[in-house]
Design a protein around this motif. Structure first.
Motif, PDB file in Angstrom:
ATOM      1  N   GLU A  69      20.414  47.714  30.364  1.00 44.39           N
ATOM      2  CA  GLU A  69      20.304  47.408  31.002  1.00 44.39           C
ATOM      3  C   GLU A  69      19.806  45.575  31.107  1.00 44.39           C
ATOM      4  N   ARG A  70      19.105  45.294  29.930  1.00 46.88           N
ATOM      5  CA  ARG A  70      18.775  44.437  30.070  1.00 46.88           C
ATOM      6  C   ARG A  70      19.903  43.466  29.874  1.00 46.88           C
ATOM      7  N   CYS A  71      21.238  43.839  29.260  1.00 48.06           N
ATOM      8  CA  CYS A  71      22.636  43.204  28.801  1.00 48.06           C
ATOM      9  C   CYS A  71      22.729  43.080  30.106  1.00 48.06           C
ATOM     10  N   LEU A  72      22.341  43.899  31.641  1.00 48.84           N
ATOM     11  CA  LEU A  72      23.107  43.580  32.293  1.00 48.84           C
ATOM     12  C   LEU A  72      22.618  42.203  32.817  1.00 48.84           C
ATOM     13  N   LEU A  73      21.535  42.024  32.463  1.00 48.49           N
ATOM     14  CA  LEU A  73      20.940  41.284  33.522  1.00 48.49           C
ATOM     15  C   LEU A  73      21.811  39.562  33.139  1.00 48.49           C
ATOM     16  N   GLY A  74      22.253  38.850  34.570  1.00 50.13           N
ATOM     17  CA  GLY A  74      23.171  37.628  34.549  1.00 50.13           C
ATOM     18  C   GLY A  74      24.051  38.314  34.519  1.00 50.13           C
ATOM     19  N   ASN A  75      25.065  39.128  33.949  1.00 51.82           N
ATOM     20  CA  ASN A  75      26.082  39.595  34.267  1.00 51.82           C
ATOM     21  C   ASN A  75      27.116  40.288  35.449  1.00 51.82           C
ATOM     22  N   PHE A  76      26.400  39.979  36.488  1.00 47.10           N
ATOM     23  CA  PHE A  76      26.176  41.047  37.782  1.00 47.10           C
ATOM     24  C   PHE A  76      27.738  40.782  38.232  1.00 47.10           C
ATOM     25  N   ASP A  77      28.107  39.625  38.030  1.00 48.29           N
ATOM     26  CA  ASP A  77      29.520  39.280  38.168  1.00 48.29           C
ATOM     27  C   ASP A  77      30.749  39.853  37.275  1.00 48.29           C
ATOM     28  N   LEU A  78      31.062  40.186  36.069  1.00 45.19           N
ATOM     29  CA  LEU A  78      31.139  41.110  35.227  1.00 45.19           C
ATOM     30  C   LEU A  78      31.283  42.213  36.110  1.00 45.19           C
ATOM     31  N   LEU A  79      30.282  42.869  36.122  1.00 48.11           N
ATOM     32  CA  LEU A  79      29.684  44.261  36.135  1.00 48.11           C
ATOM     33  C   LEU A  79      31.380  44.359  37.833  1.00 48.11           C
ATOM     34  N   GLN A  80      31.091  43.598  38.813  1.00 52.87           N
ATOM     35  CA  GLN A  80      31.914  43.540  39.657  1.00 52.87           C
ATOM     36  C   GLN A  80      33.176  43.246  39.673  1.00 52.87           C
ATOM     37  N   ASP A  84      35.914  46.050  40.347  1.00 47.65           N
ATOM     38  CA  ASP A  84      37.130  46.249  41.007  1.00 47.65           C
ATOM     39  C   ASP A  84      38.449  46.091  40.787  1.00 47.65           C
ATOM     40  N   ASP A  85      38.378  45.780  38.889  1.00 49.70           N
ATOM     41  CA  ASP A  85      39.425  45.941  37.975  1.00 49.70           C
ATOM     42  C   ASP A  85      39.675  47.459  38.283  1.00 49.70           C
ATOM     43  N   PHE A  86      38.831  48.889  38.305  1.00 49.45           N
ATOM     44  CA  PHE A  86      38.547  50.009  38.143  1.00 49.45           C
ATOM     45  C   PHE A  86      38.887  50.677  39.018  1.00 49.45           C
ATOM     46  N   GLY A  87      38.171  50.381  40.097  1.00 52.13           N
ATOM     47  CA  GLY A  87      38.342  51.115  41.696  1.00 52.13           C
ATOM     48  C   GLY A  87      37.115  51.656  41.555  1.00 52.13           C
ATOM     49  N   PRO A  88      35.750  51.440  43.095  1.00 47.95           N
ATOM     50  CA  PRO A  88      34.684  51.826  43.363  1.00 47.95           C
ATOM     51  C   PRO A  88      34.506  53.386  42.790  1.00 47.95           C
ATOM     52  N   ASP A 103      27.612  49.234  31.740  1.00 48.48           N
ATOM     53  CA  ASP A 103      27.727  48.563  30.480  1.00 48.48           C
ATOM     54  C   ASP A 103      28.944  48.821  29.840  1.00 48.48           C
ATOM     55  N   ILE A 104      29.610  50.180  29.880  1.00 51.46           N
ATOM     56  CA  ILE A 104      30.255  50.550  29.137  1.00 51.46           C
ATOM     57  C   ILE A 104      31.696  50.143  30.297  1.00 51.46           C
ATOM     58  N   LEU A 105      31.667  50.117  31.416  1.00 49.70           N
ATOM     59  CA  LEU A 105      32.209  49.344  32.135  1.00 49.70           C
ATOM     60  C   LEU A 105      32.951  48.209  31.950  1.00 49.70           C
ATOM     61  N   ILE A 106      31.986  47.308  31.580  1.00 54.36           N
ATOM     62  CA  ILE A 106      32.190  45.719  31.608  1.00 54.36           C
ATOM     63  C   ILE A 106      33.204  45.570  30.085  1.00 54.36           C
ATOM     64  N   ARG A 107      32.580  45.975  28.740  1.00 52.86           N
ATOM     65  CA  ARG A 107      32.985  46.204  28.179  1.00 52.86           C
ATOM     66  C   ARG A 107      34.119  46.771  27.717  1.00 52.86           C
ATOM     67  N   GLU A 108      34.463  47.991  28.368  1.00 50.63           N
ATOM     68  CA  GLU A 108      35.863  48.307  29.057  1.00 50.63           C
ATOM     69  C   GLU A 108      37.042  47.287  29.726  1.00 50.63           C
ATOM     70  N   HIS A 109      36.310  46.591  30.273  1.00 55.03           N
ATOM     71  CA  HIS A 109      37.147  46.102  31.303  1.00 55.03           C
ATOM     72  C   HIS A 109      37.278  44.085  30.128  1.00 55.03           C
ATOM     73  N   LEU A 110      36.835  44.065  29.884  1.00 49.83           N
ATOM     74  CA  LEU A 110      37.108  43.049  28.881  1.00 49.83           C
ATOM     75  C   LEU A 110      37.987  42.812  27.240  1.00 49.83           C
ATOM     76  N   LEU A 111      37.709  44.390  27.147  1.00 48.18           N
ATOM     77  CA  LEU A 111      38.395  44.910  25.833  1.00 48.18           C
ATOM     78  C   LEU A 111      39.533  43.930  26.175  1.00 48.18           C
ATOM     79  N   PRO A 112      40.838  44.480  26.720  1.00 44.66           N
ATOM     80  CA  PRO A 112      41.754  43.537  26.759  1.00 44.66           C
ATOM     81  C   PRO A 112      41.623  41.513  26.809  1.00 44.66           C
TER      82      PRO A 112
END
Length: 127
Positions: A69-80, A84-88, A103-112
């Motif tokens: 949860e702390r890692c998510l702070l300030g990173n809600f743009d990445l979460l969005q 958007d990438d994986f679908g709602p 947290d995992i969703l953001i990591r999977e989104h960024l991996l490529p």
């Protein structure tokens, strides 16, 4: 938390941390960055999944809900971006609205992009 503490709060930089982690793993695994980019991408992707850079394999990167949860702070743009990438549907139930899952969703989104950056950082040929 007072204003000074808020002003000095450092947000977690997912991409930078993931690049550093995957780069270190590649060095330890003695990855050959002179091979074709397609094969190299697959090798780094396999390494990332094998060593669980995203946390998806075990359902958590941190194994600590508060840290996630702390890692998510300030990173809600990445979460969005990830949603958007994986679908709602990736957050369509209350079971999926946990810090660790997000947290995992953001990591999977960024991996490529992280894999591409690690290849560039290590001078991989552009083709």
């Amino acid at each position: 938390m007072n204003d000074e503490e808020l002003n000095n709060l450092k947000f977690y930089n997912y991409k930078e941390e993931m690049i550093d982690e995957l780069d270190q793993m590649a060095k330890e695994a003695k990855i050959d960055f002179t091979k074709g980019r397609g094969d190299l991408y697959e090798e780094l992707q396999d390494l990332a999944f094998d060593r669980d850079v995203t946390g998806n394999r075990v359902g958590s990167y941190w194994c600590d809900e508060l840290k996630a949860e702390r890692c998510l702070l300030g990173n809600f743009d990445l979460l969005q971006e990830a949603v958007d990438d994986f679908g709602p549907q990736v957050i369509d139930s209350s079971d999926l609205l946990t810090g660790e899952h997000l947290d995992i969703l953001i990591r999977e989104h960024l991996l490529p992009d992280v894999i591409e950056d690690v290849m560039d950082k290590n001078g991989a040929v552009p083709f």
